[in-house]
Design a protein around this motif. Sequence first.
Motif, short mmCIF file in Angstrom:
data_model
loop_
_atom_site.label_atom_id
_atom_site.label_comp_id
_atom_site.label_asym_id
_atom_site.label_seq_id
_atom_site.Cartn_x
_atom_site.Cartn_y
_atom_site.Cartn_z
N ARG A 188 36.97 73.89 -59.09
CA ARG A 188 36.75 75.05 -59.96
C ARG A 188 36.12 74.63 -61.28
O ARG A 188 35.17 75.25 -61.76
CB ARG A 188 38.08 75.77 -60.21
CG ARG A 188 37.94 77.05 -61.04
CD ARG A 188 39.30 77.71 -61.22
NE ARG A 188 40.20 76.87 -61.98
CZ ARG A 188 40.22 76.83 -63.33
NH1 ARG A 188 39.36 77.57 -64.02
NH2 ARG A 188 41.08 76.07 -63.96
N VAL A 189 36.64 73.56 -61.88
CA VAL A 189 36.08 73.08 -63.15
C VAL A 189 34.67 72.54 -62.94
O VAL A 189 33.78 72.75 -63.77
CB VAL A 189 37.00 71.99 -63.74
CG1 VAL A 189 36.40 71.42 -65.02
CG2 VAL A 189 38.38 72.55 -64.00
N TRP A 190 34.47 71.85 -61.86
CA TRP A 190 33.15 71.31 -61.53
C TRP A 190 32.12 72.44 -61.41
O TRP A 190 31.03 72.37 -62.00
CB TRP A 190 33.27 70.53 -60.22
CG TRP A 190 32.03 69.85 -59.73
CD1 TRP A 190 30.86 69.63 -60.42
CD2 TRP A 190 31.83 69.29 -58.43
NE1 TRP A 190 29.96 68.97 -59.63
CE2 TRP A 190 30.53 68.74 -58.40
CE3 TRP A 190 32.64 69.19 -57.30
CZ2 TRP A 190 30.01 68.11 -57.26
CZ3 TRP A 190 32.14 68.56 -56.18
CH2 TRP A 190 30.84 68.03 -56.17
N ALA A 191 32.47 73.48 -60.68
CA ALA A 191 31.56 74.61 -60.51
C ALA A 191 31.32 75.33 -61.85
O ALA A 191 30.19 75.73 -62.16
CB ALA A 191 32.12 75.59 -59.49
N GLU A 213 39.53 74.17 -69.59
CA GLU A 213 39.87 74.61 -68.24
C GLU A 213 40.53 73.47 -67.45
O GLU A 213 41.43 73.72 -66.64
CB GLU A 213 38.62 75.11 -67.53
CG GLU A 213 38.05 76.39 -68.16
CD GLU A 213 37.03 77.05 -67.28
OE1 GLU A 213 36.83 76.61 -66.12
OE2 GLU A 213 36.43 78.04 -67.73
N PHE A 214 40.09 72.26 -67.69
CA PHE A 214 40.69 71.13 -66.98
C PHE A 214 42.14 70.95 -67.44
O PHE A 214 43.03 70.68 -66.63
CB PHE A 214 39.89 69.86 -67.26
CG PHE A 214 40.39 68.67 -66.49
CD1 PHE A 214 40.19 68.57 -65.12
CD2 PHE A 214 41.09 67.65 -67.13
CE1 PHE A 214 40.66 67.48 -64.41
CE2 PHE A 214 41.57 66.56 -66.42
CZ PHE A 214 41.35 66.47 -65.06
N ALA A 215 42.38 71.10 -68.75
CA ALA A 215 43.74 70.97 -69.27
C ALA A 215 44.64 72.05 -68.68
O ALA A 215 45.79 71.80 -68.33
CB ALA A 215 43.72 71.05 -70.79
N GLU A 216 44.11 73.28 -68.57
CA GLU A 216 44.89 74.38 -67.99
C GLU A 216 45.22 74.09 -66.53
O GLU A 216 46.33 74.36 -66.06
CB GLU A 216 44.11 75.69 -68.11
CG GLU A 216 43.97 76.19 -69.55
CD GLU A 216 43.10 77.42 -69.63
OE1 GLU A 216 42.49 77.79 -68.59
OE2 GLU A 216 43.00 78.02 -70.71
N GLU A 217 44.24 73.56 -65.82
CA GLU A 217 44.46 73.27 -64.40
C GLU A 217 45.50 72.17 -64.23
O GLU A 217 46.39 72.27 -63.37
CB GLU A 217 43.14 72.84 -63.74
CG GLU A 217 43.25 72.63 -62.24
CD GLU A 217 41.89 72.51 -61.58
OE1 GLU A 217 41.67 71.47 -60.93
OE2 GLU A 217 41.08 73.43 -61.70
N MET A 218 45.43 71.14 -65.04
CA MET A 218 46.40 70.06 -64.96
C MET A 218 47.79 70.54 -65.36
O MET A 218 48.79 70.12 -64.79
CB MET A 218 45.97 68.90 -65.87
CG MET A 218 44.69 68.20 -65.41
SD MET A 218 44.83 67.52 -63.73
CE MET A 218 46.09 66.29 -63.98
#
Length: 227
Positions: A188-191, A213-218
């Motif tokens: 998702r972050v990559w896209a 967004e990466f922090a939220e995903e982690m």
Amino acid sequence: MAARGRANPLALAVLTLLSERPMHPYEMSGTLRERRKEDSIKLNYGSLYSVVESLRKRGLIASRETVREGRRPERTVYEITEPGIAEMHDWLSDLLANPAKEFAQFEAALSLMPVLGPAEVVQLLEARLRTQLLAKQQYDAIAASTPEGFPRLFTIEAEFRQNLLETEIRFITELLRELKSGEFDGLRVWARMHQLRESGASPEEIEATVATEFAEEMSWLSQPEQH
């Protein structure tokens, strides 16, 4: 020979050939091709001559005689020296016993693939998979045509390559499945990163958004499961 001189497997191949009998470079090349060693060792006639000259200068091989066959040009026949025998043994023993980091091009491409978009990567991996599946068919055909009872000793490197190929095919197949299904971690972050890039966002905006967004995903991934 110092370890710095052990970068080219063709040099080791020359030493092993000359440990069997004296040969001139043309005979070395023909023997390696006859034994299909060019599938495992990069071989061209120009580089072979350079390798032979390097080994001669290092005292690992020596010229034995010059021969002429018919109208062909004179050819120098080389033989292995005692230091060459010792180097061959030490070098081959080291390669067989001690794993070394090999910087494979596909591994490098995987480490850098986020610079491309997920959809493009899927297309490229699908193309690679088709190529490798075709290569597997060719290996299978060669294996099927090998005479029954033919010594495994003389085909072991092909068996190794075939196993590596099958492993890569399984890896790419599973990677493609995860990318297409959305299961791939970080997809998702990559896209999102590429969506921002295509929309004309600045590098600073892309970096800030992706970091958030990466922090939220982690953070979501690290939450304890609710029972």
